[in-house]
Motif scaffolding. Structure first.
Motif, short mmCIF file in Angstrom:
data_model
loop_
_atom_site.label_atom_id
_atom_site.label_comp_id
_atom_site.label_asym_id
_atom_site.label_seq_id
_atom_site.Cartn_x
_atom_site.Cartn_y
_atom_site.Cartn_z
N LEU A 117 47.07 22.14 -48.98
CA LEU A 117 47.75 20.88 -49.63
C LEU A 117 46.61 19.99 -48.74
N VAL A 118 45.72 19.89 -48.71
CA VAL A 118 44.58 19.83 -48.01
C VAL A 118 42.91 18.89 -49.00
N ALA A 119 43.17 20.92 -49.62
CA ALA A 119 41.71 21.03 -50.14
C ALA A 119 41.13 21.61 -49.26
N ALA A 120 41.56 21.95 -48.29
CA ALA A 120 40.20 22.14 -46.84
C ALA A 120 39.29 23.51 -47.44
N GLU A 121 38.12 23.68 -47.36
CA GLU A 121 37.29 24.66 -47.54
C GLU A 121 37.30 25.96 -46.09
N VAL A 122 36.51 26.94 -46.60
CA VAL A 122 36.42 27.72 -45.66
C VAL A 122 35.40 27.34 -44.47
N ASP A 123 35.96 27.79 -43.46
CA ASP A 123 34.86 27.02 -42.24
C ASP A 123 33.99 28.34 -41.82
N GLY A 124 32.64 28.16 -42.27
CA GLY A 124 31.89 29.44 -42.17
C GLY A 124 32.34 29.79 -40.44
N VAL A 125 32.13 29.10 -39.46
CA VAL A 125 31.30 29.09 -38.00
C VAL A 125 32.67 30.10 -37.54
N ALA A 126 33.85 29.29 -37.69
CA ALA A 126 35.18 30.02 -37.62
C ALA A 126 34.76 31.16 -38.27
N LEU A 127 34.52 31.73 -39.43
CA LEU A 127 34.27 33.27 -39.48
C LEU A 127 33.58 33.94 -38.84
N ALA A 128 32.20 33.13 -38.64
CA ALA A 128 31.29 33.80 -37.68
C ALA A 128 31.81 34.16 -36.71
N ALA A 129 32.39 33.59 -35.87
CA ALA A 129 33.50 33.57 -34.54
C ALA A 129 34.11 34.67 -34.50
N ARG A 130 34.24 34.98 -35.56
CA ARG A 130 35.54 36.22 -35.51
C ARG A 130 35.17 37.40 -35.67
N MET A 131 33.62 37.69 -36.36
CA MET A 131 33.07 38.80 -36.27
C MET A 131 32.06 39.48 -35.62
N VAL A 132 31.51 38.32 -34.34
CA VAL A 132 30.75 38.51 -33.22
C VAL A 132 31.67 38.20 -31.94
N CYS A 133 32.24 37.74 -31.60
CA CYS A 133 33.03 37.25 -30.40
C CYS A 133 34.52 37.07 -30.68
N LEU A 553 27.58 59.38 -35.69
CA LEU A 553 27.21 58.35 -34.81
C LEU A 553 28.32 57.37 -34.15
N PRO A 554 27.84 57.33 -32.33
CA PRO A 554 28.32 56.41 -31.90
C PRO A 554 28.02 55.04 -32.72
N VAL A 555 28.52 54.32 -32.90
CA VAL A 555 28.26 53.31 -33.31
C VAL A 555 29.63 51.77 -33.00
N PRO A 556 29.26 50.57 -32.90
CA PRO A 556 30.05 49.36 -32.43
C PRO A 556 31.30 49.04 -33.16
N TRP A 557 31.69 49.92 -33.18
CA TRP A 557 33.18 49.76 -34.40
C TRP A 557 34.11 48.85 -34.66
N GLY A 558 34.12 48.12 -33.25
CA GLY A 558 34.74 47.45 -33.45
C GLY A 558 34.23 45.62 -33.77
N ALA A 559 32.91 45.52 -33.95
CA ALA A 559 31.65 44.38 -34.77
C ALA A 559 32.02 45.02 -36.40
N LEU A 560 31.75 46.33 -36.50
CA LEU A 560 31.51 46.75 -37.71
C LEU A 560 33.12 45.99 -38.63
N ASN A 561 34.37 46.78 -38.01
CA ASN A 561 35.45 46.68 -38.07
C ASN A 561 35.53 45.15 -39.02
N GLN A 562 34.69 44.03 -37.47
CA GLN A 562 35.87 42.50 -38.21
C GLN A 562 34.82 42.35 -39.45
N VAL A 563 33.59 42.53 -39.25
CA VAL A 563 32.99 42.48 -40.49
C VAL A 563 33.50 42.64 -42.23
N PHE A 564 34.01 44.41 -41.82
CA PHE A 564 34.56 44.28 -42.93
C PHE A 564 36.34 43.93 -43.99
N ALA A 565 36.61 43.48 -41.99
CA ALA A 565 38.22 42.31 -41.94
C ALA A 565 37.43 41.24 -43.06
#
Length: 578
Positions: A117-133, A553-565
């Protein structure tokens, strides 16, 4: 979007500038007459004349307080004449999102539709935060994946009309000074029993029965009001019979009214085999919906309302960051006892945990350390190893330089002071609840496909309020798994259930699913993936982590899954087909 509301910002706007659009949904109820329109979005567990009376009162007076006192968890929209009021649920299960255009306020229950409705763009900072913290509540509480589209605060009322917009807190959830475990337990026991009893009156009920404390407790509460109760336990075909399965079998023998169904999930139900992108907010639940579908398909054969234990882990326990809260309080005797217990579980030196807790006790220091680690992830990796705190960036080294710098600047602008009366673990729990609500949203959506309403009593407003009245550090004991639940349900649920201290481990299933889905996962990390096109990650740095996962091997599944998501979310919302 089920609910879309637009309200004119100008006082002089012509009559009728309140526009409400409602699309039928299993989670939506609407009452309308000459006085106005009331929309209730969520899990209102009251279907009797009490709901009708509360709705009538709201339409007549404009006050929805009686409505929101009913059991369940839901948000509401009330339109009367040229004014509208939006009240958000205090848990975050059914959020509303808002944006402004030059002439209107726009509100809806889906961020993508509000963004359009307001032609909003994707927020890269918000997506980065969702991936790493993703647990950092402050950094994400009001954000969406779109710039200029905000999530309305939880437990708030937004009054719109006549050129004015007034936001006020009416029902927020958080710690209550002076609350003791016994008091919280009494309130929790009453709230949880009422939540389950209300569901039993709504239809033919089934329940998850994983072998864990949370789902089993709900089943034993439910079976008190049923001649019989179908309960469902799932396991993967490749996996051996593990502790969860054995415990579920044993618990089922404790009440003859429990009808136990074991569901053997096929390889296609393993994590990563079905990638159901969520177009609302990136979340790892999109990567492992197979076992959800397997369970709910069986639930549909036996009932039309299914109980799940989602949320219990977060409202009944606390993130390890509560150790930092003990350090902040200066309660070093308790800190040492808890660090000794954690050290035994994690094979870590208690003295190192104490040191990490003291370092993490300052929220300002934690935010500054987060910003530094984002900008120099290799140089500051030692801080991340010492302490897994609420703002520890997982996968920070995968971010491209500009994305990391932009997120670091956002962190530096974040308030360093804790909200009044809150502790660090309380903030982390709030962030975890946001993520848990997304998991529950995925379960509800899949349930709708099978004609089953999926309810999570641990995410009811009254239940969450009772639990989170206690600080995180006060919900945890070194010698017990979930002391608050044990105190709340003593006598109502078998002691064998409430006393369980172990928890199931499904890492082997993640490895197995990843190996079977390797080609598709590698495609998500291709050099031309949308994450790379948006300048967010360097795929070549993430692919070796996936390779390690494929080797077991053990991996940081949480961080990896957030990238995929996030990659799946970008593809779903930008209409990209690969």
């Amino acid at each position: 979007m089920s609910v879309s509301l637009s309200v004119a910002k100008a006082r002089s706007a012509p009559a009728g500038r309140v526009s409400l659009s409602v699309r039928p949904s299993p989670d939506l109820r609407m009452v309308a007459d000459r006085r106005g329109t009331l929309v209730v979005l969520g899990a209102c567990a009251e279907r009797s004349t009490r709901f009708a009376a509360a709705a009538d009162s709201a339409l007549g007076t404009g006050d929805v307080s009686a409505l929101h006192a009913l059991p369940g968890c839901f948000s509401s929209v009330l339109v009367r004449g040229d004014e509208a009021a939006v009240r958000t649920d205090p848990v975050g299960q059914f959020p509303f999102y808002a944006a402004e255009s030059a002439s209107d306020w726009h509100i809806g229950d889906h961020p993508a539709d509000v963004a359009a409705l307001v032609a909003a763009e994707v927020d890269g900072v918000a997506l980065a935060a969702r991936m790493v913290c993703p647990d950092a509540c402050d950094l994400l509480a009001k954000t969406t994946p779109y710039a200029g589209v905000a999530r309305l605060p939880l437990g708030h009322r937004w009054q719109l009309g006549g050129g004015h917009a007034l936001l006020s807190g009416v029902d927020p959830i958080g710690p209550v000074a002076g609350t003791r475990l016994r008091e919280a337990a009494e309130e929790l026991g009453a709230a949880l029993a009422a939540a389950v009893r209300a569901r039993m009156a709504l239809g033919r009920v089934t329940a998850d029965f994983s072998g864990g404390v949370d789902s089993a407790s709900l089943a034993f509460l439910a079976v008190r009001d049923a001649a019989e109760l179908p309960v469902l336990t799932f396991r993967y075909a490749h996996a051996p019979v593990e502790d969860d399965i054995l415990r579920a079998r044993g618990y089922a023998e404790l009440d003859s009214a429990l009808r136990h169904h074991e569901i053997t999930c096929a390889d296609d139900d393993l994590p990563y085999r079905r990638l159901d992108a969520d177009d609302c907010d990136p979340h790892p639940a999109a990567l492992s919906a197979g076992h959800f579908r397997a369970r709910l398909a069986v639930a549909a054969e036996h009932g039309d309302l299914h109980l799940v234990g989602e949320g219990g882990d977060f409202v009944l326990s606390a993130s390890p960051v509560y150790l930092a809260d003990l350090a902040r309080r200066g309660d070093y005797a308790a800190l040492w006892r808890h660090c000794v217990a954690w050290g035994r579980m994690r094979t870590a030196a208690p003295s190192a945990l104490v040191h990490g807790a003291v370092l993490a006790a300052s929220r300002g220091d934690g935010l500054r350390a987060l910003a530094r680690t984002l900008e120099r992830p290799r140089a500051d990796a030692s801080w991340a190893r010492r302490w897994t705190g609420p703002w520890n960036p997982r996968g920070a080294a995968w971010l491209r330089r500009k994305a990391a710098a932009d997120l670091a600047e956002h962190v530096r602008r974040s308030a360093a002071d804790l909200p009044a009366g809150w502790e660090l673990a309380d903030l982390v729990t709030a962030g975890q609840m946001r993520l848990q609500s997304l998991t529950q949203r995925r379960l509800r959506m899949i349930g709708h496909e099978y004609g089953v309403a999926v309810h999570a009593p641990f995410l009811d407003s009254a239940v969450v309020r009772a639990c989170l009245a206690l600080h995180g550090a006060d919900r945890v004991r070194p010698d017990a798994s979930k002391p608050l639940l044990a105190a709340a349900l003593a006598g109502a649920v078998p002691a064998a259930v409430l006393g369980r201290t172990t928890k199931g481990d499904y890492t082997s299933s993640a490895h197995a699913g990843a190996r079977l889905a390797a080609s598709g996962l590698r495609d998500l990390l291709a050099d031309d993936c949308l994450l790379a096109e948006h300048g967010l990650i360097e795929p070549s740095l993430v692919r070796p982590v996936l390779d390690d996962a494929l080797r077991g091997l053990p991996v940081p599944w949480g961080a990896l899954n957030q990238v995929f998501a996030v990659e799946l979310w970008l593809r779903a919302n930008e209409g990209t087909s690969r």
